[in-house]
Write a protein that holds these residues in place. Structure first.
Motif, PDB file in Angstrom:
ATOM      1  N   UNK A   1       0.812  -1.206   0.000  1.00  0.00           N
ATOM      2  CA  UNK A   1       0.000   0.000   0.000  1.00  0.00           C
ATOM      3  C   UNK A   1       0.847   1.258   0.000  1.00  0.00           C
ATOM      4  N   UNK A   2       2.165   1.087   0.089  1.00  0.00           N
ATOM      5  CA  UNK A   2       3.055   2.235   0.033  1.00  0.00           C
ATOM      6  C   UNK A   2       3.276   2.639  -1.422  1.00  0.00           C
ATOM      7  N   UNK A   3       3.104   3.922  -1.709  1.00  0.00           N
ATOM      8  CA  UNK A   3       3.158   4.353  -3.115  1.00  0.00           C
ATOM      9  C   UNK A   3       4.515   4.063  -3.750  1.00  0.00           C
ATOM     10  N   UNK A   4       5.608   4.282  -2.987  1.00  0.00           N
ATOM     11  CA  UNK A   4       6.935   4.059  -3.566  1.00  0.00           C
ATOM     12  C   UNK A   4       7.142   2.573  -3.847  1.00  0.00           C
ATOM     13  N   UNK A   5       6.631   1.716  -2.948  1.00  0.00           N
ATOM     14  CA  UNK A   5       6.776   0.278  -3.199  1.00  0.00           C
ATOM     15  C   UNK A   5       5.975  -0.133  -4.426  1.00  0.00           C
TER      16      UNK A   5
ATOM     17  N   UNK B   1       4.027  11.324  -6.529  1.00  0.00           N
ATOM     18  CA  UNK B   1       4.205  10.848  -5.156  1.00  0.00           C
ATOM     19  C   UNK B   1       4.687  11.987  -4.263  1.00  0.00           C
ATOM     20  N   UNK B   2       5.613  12.811  -4.767  1.00  0.00           N
ATOM     21  CA  UNK B   2       6.112  13.948  -3.988  1.00  0.00           C
ATOM     22  C   UNK B   2       4.966  14.906  -3.674  1.00  0.00           C
TER      23      UNK B   2
ATOM     24  N   UNK C   1       3.837  15.893   0.065  1.00  0.00           N
ATOM     25  CA  UNK C   1       3.849  17.273   0.588  1.00  0.00           C
ATOM     26  C   UNK C   1       2.483  17.648   1.134  1.00  0.00           C
ATOM     27  N   UNK C   2       1.423  17.161   0.465  1.00  0.00           N
ATOM     28  CA  UNK C   2       0.087  17.571   0.883  1.00  0.00           C
ATOM     29  C   UNK C   2      -0.403  16.795   2.106  1.00  0.00           C
ATOM     30  N   UNK C   3      -0.100  15.492   2.159  1.00  0.00           N
ATOM     31  CA  UNK C   3      -0.689  14.664   3.208  1.00  0.00           C
ATOM     32  C   UNK C   3       0.322  14.134   4.214  1.00  0.00           C
ATOM     33  N   UNK C   4       1.614  14.318   3.922  1.00  0.00           N
ATOM     34  CA  UNK C   4       2.629  13.907   4.883  1.00  0.00           C
ATOM     35  C   UNK C   4       2.790  12.414   5.050  1.00  0.00           C
ATOM     36  N   UNK C   5       2.298  11.640   4.100  1.00  0.00           N
ATOM     37  CA  UNK C   5       2.462  10.190   4.178  1.00  0.00           C
ATOM     38  C   UNK C   5       2.439   9.602   2.777  1.00  0.00           C
ATOM     39  N   UNK C   6       2.961   8.377   2.658  1.00  0.00           N
ATOM     40  CA  UNK C   6       2.939   7.712   1.353  1.00  0.00           C
ATOM     41  C   UNK C   6       2.082   6.455   1.393  1.00  0.00           C
ATOM     42  N   UNK C   7       1.415   6.210   2.540  1.00  0.00           N
ATOM     43  CA  UNK C   7       0.533   5.045   2.622  1.00  0.00           C
ATOM     44  C   UNK C   7      -0.804   5.373   1.970  1.00  0.00           C
ATOM     45  N   UNK C   8      -1.230   4.523   1.032  1.00  0.00           N
ATOM     46  CA  UNK C   8      -2.424   4.840   0.257  1.00  0.00           C
ATOM     47  C   UNK C   8      -3.667   4.967   1.147  1.00  0.00           C
TER      48      UNK C   8
END
Lengths: 490, 120
Positions: B29-33, B100-101, B105-112
């Motif tokens: 669920x991590x965007x980078x993964x 993703x950046x 920046x907007x939500x402070x997380x990368x978890x979907x």
């Protein structure tokens, strides 16, 4: 001169698009006029191309003087020049419509980049329509998609997440397509469509060809949001800025659909695709299913743009059904319906953009605010709705008429049932819209009608007129499609 | 059987990488993964196509004066095509990382799932 028309048409949006960031640095005010000039010039040339092709037959263009199958070839035949006319006129209309009113919010500070991406998107679509090379098609597919991801995601927030998902799914689709093309290349040793078509009949027993064709079809089905691979579309179209959804909704899925059937009919051929590799029959079932599922999902939506997005998914299913019937009537009906559907989608998203930017109406529940205040929007919506449902004398009626004729000819009774079922469901969801507009009893605050800017009135007027012209000129257009655009051996 | 597998090692390597990439895309669920999975899928296709031109005893497709027989060269077309595909892949990766950046920046997380929760 006419020999070079295909590449000249491509040069207009592409060169202007590449130059646009520089123009934006010096004179930002020039971005919009330049874009309009490029798209108008392109539209004029596509009309010239269609006239030339109808008169003198297909134009084949070999890049760099390398004769195909070694070099890359572009072909403008009846079908591709017809698609080019529809594509360039709709793109021009969408940019005119967006005017300066819709290019707002995050787009307003990046005008130059917005127009760059719009022009690159249009040049990518042009490439997909005109190319006769399987790998070249992949490159243009990705050029189109990359511009679309960026345009959808630029607004930030939910739109960026929708764009991210669109990107993940779109790239998977492109990878599957590329894999399928490499399978075909491994089997035939060529990437040129006409050359592959000549070599394939001898290789049909090969599993490589079978899997190659399946992978190509699945990859393109993702790009055109064919149910059940439509997951990316509703979010992307709903959350994209209005200036973007009006442009991508009528174009991207339709052109991907064109690419799928260009390969099915011009590379594999109708006989192969029904007998040895039965993809067309399968697609006709999926298309019928998509028409029903899309319309059902549209019926239960509360958000206006989302409802229209699902309506578009249903109509993609109808076009797929027509194309995959495997007879001339169905094919011509499919082409006709594809063009009509592009105009209808443009119109629906124009209406949604006008409703949200002028009156703040995004949900179905707010629609009553339009009553008595927005005559242009509502008049256009009525004509588009009639066409979406399929009332004469609009284009939608004649499109569905030829689809039904084609399905009856093939004795595809479930297809006929799906067309009728989808019509009833479309009637139902437009009833929901008009019920909200006209039958809600809540008193409307008495305010003078708000005027739309002239660009938006022009856009809505042209769409309305185009649907009526498509209706009244359907005989002529269907005859033209039969004469020039139907593949050989059908 | 063993010879079949070894003879088509490129194909099996491709299938392994491709499915692995798909699995990463679907299960994380991590965007980078997710992007890593996507890039693995793209790269596996590129690897497969390049390996199509491999040939025992062949040499790179640069014309040598004393080697005029075409069979002695590798097929240059698949690598040339994949060069384009790599460029497309890099562009896709660039756009996806930019998105993703933007989201980070907007939500402070990368978890979907977390981003979804913050949107609502």
């Amino acid at each position: 001169m006419s020999r070079h028309l295909p590449v000249l048409i491509f040069a207009f949006p592409f060169l202007t698009g590449v130059a646009m960031p520089l123009v934006g640095l010096w004179a930002r005010a020039w971005c919009r006029p330049l874009t309009l000039i490029a798209l108008s010039g392109m539209s004029l040339l596509t009309l010239l191309l269609l006239a030339t092709v109808v008169e003198d037959g297909p134009i084949r263009y070999a890049f760099g003087g390398w004769a195909p199958p070694v070099g890359i070839e572009w072909v403008a035949d009846g079908l591709s020049s017809l698609m080019m006319v529809a594509l360039s006129l709709i793109a021009l209309l969408a940019v005119v419509y967006a005017g300066s009113t819709l290019v707002q919010g995050p787009l307003a500070t990046k005008t130059a980049l917005y127009y760059t991406l719009v022009l690159l998107l249009v040049s990518g679509l042009t490439g997909i329509v005109l190319t006769a090379d399987l790998f070249n098609l992949f490159v243009f597919l990705e050029l189109t998609s990359l511009s679309a991801y960026a345009l959808v995601g630029v607004a930030g927030g939910h739109a960026s997440l929708a764009a991210f998902r669109y990107l993940i799914l779109g790239t998977t689709g492109a990878s599957l397509y590329l894999l399928g093309v490499s399978f075909l290349y491994a089997a035939t040793g060529t990437l040129n469509m006409a050359d592959a078509a000549q070599r394939l009949p001898a290789l049909l027993s090969s599993h490589v060809v079978l899997w190659g064709s399946v992978l190509i079809m699945v990859g393109l089905a993702i790009k055109m949001a064919l149910v059940p691979l439509h997951g990316w579309l509703p979010d992307a179209y709903t959350h994209a800025p209005d200036a973007v959804s009006t442009l991508i909704a009528p174009l991207i899925t339709k052109v991907s659909l064109y690419a799928l059937f260009r390969i099915a009919y011009w590379v594999f051929g109708p006989e192969t695709m029904t007998a040895q590799i039965p993809i067309l029959p399968v697609l006709s079932w999926i298309g019928a299913g998509a028409a029903l599922v899309g319309a059902c999902l549209a019926l239960i939506q509360r958000h206006l743009k989302r409802m229209f997005a699902y309506g578009g998914i249903a109509h993609i299913g109808l076009s797929v059904l027509g194309f995959s019937l495997g007879n001339q009537t169905g094919f011509a009906g499919g082409v006709f319906y594809l063009i009509t559907d592009a105009v209808m989608q443009a119109g629906l998203f124009f209406v949604a953009a006008a409703a949200s930017s002028m009156h703040g109406v995004r949900e179905l529940g707010d629609l009553e605010r339009l009553r008595g205040r927005s005559p242009w929007t509502l008049a256009a919506l009525i004509v588009i709705a009639l066409s979406m449902i399929g009332f004469p004398p609009t284009g939608g009626f004649f499109g569905k008429w030829y689809l039904v004729l084609g399905a009856l000819e093939r004795q595809h009774y479930l297809g006929v049932a799906a067309i009728i079922g989808s019509t009833v469901l479309t009637l139902a969801y437009f009833f929901r819209i008009f019920e909200k507009v006209y039958l809600e009893k809540t008193p409307v605050p008495a305010r003078s009608p708000e005027e739309l800017p002239w660009t938006m009135r022009l856009g809505l007027g042209v769409v309305t007129l185009a649907l009526l012209i498509l209706g009244f000129g359907s005989d002529w257009l269907i005859a033209l499609i039969h004469a020039t655009a139907v593949p050989k051996g059908l | 059987m063993t010879e079949d597998v070894l003879g088509q090692a490129n194909f099996f390597a491709f299938i392994f990488l491709f499915l692995w990439g798909l699995l990463i895309m679907l299960s994380h669920h991590n965007l980078i993964k997710k992007l890593m999975g996507m890039y693995l899928v793209q790269t596996s296709v590129i690897l497969f196509v390049v390996s199509l031109s491999a040939k025992r005893g062949g040499t790179v497709a640069i014309l040598l004066p004393d080697l005029t027989e075409p069979g002695a060269y590798l097929n240059p077309l698949p690598p040339a095509l994949m060069l384009t595909a790599i460029v497309v892949g890099v562009a896709t990766l660039g756009v996806s990382l930019a998105l993703a950046v933007r989201l980070y920046r907007q939500y402070g997380t990368l978890e979907e799932g977390e981003i979804f929760r913050r949107i609502e």
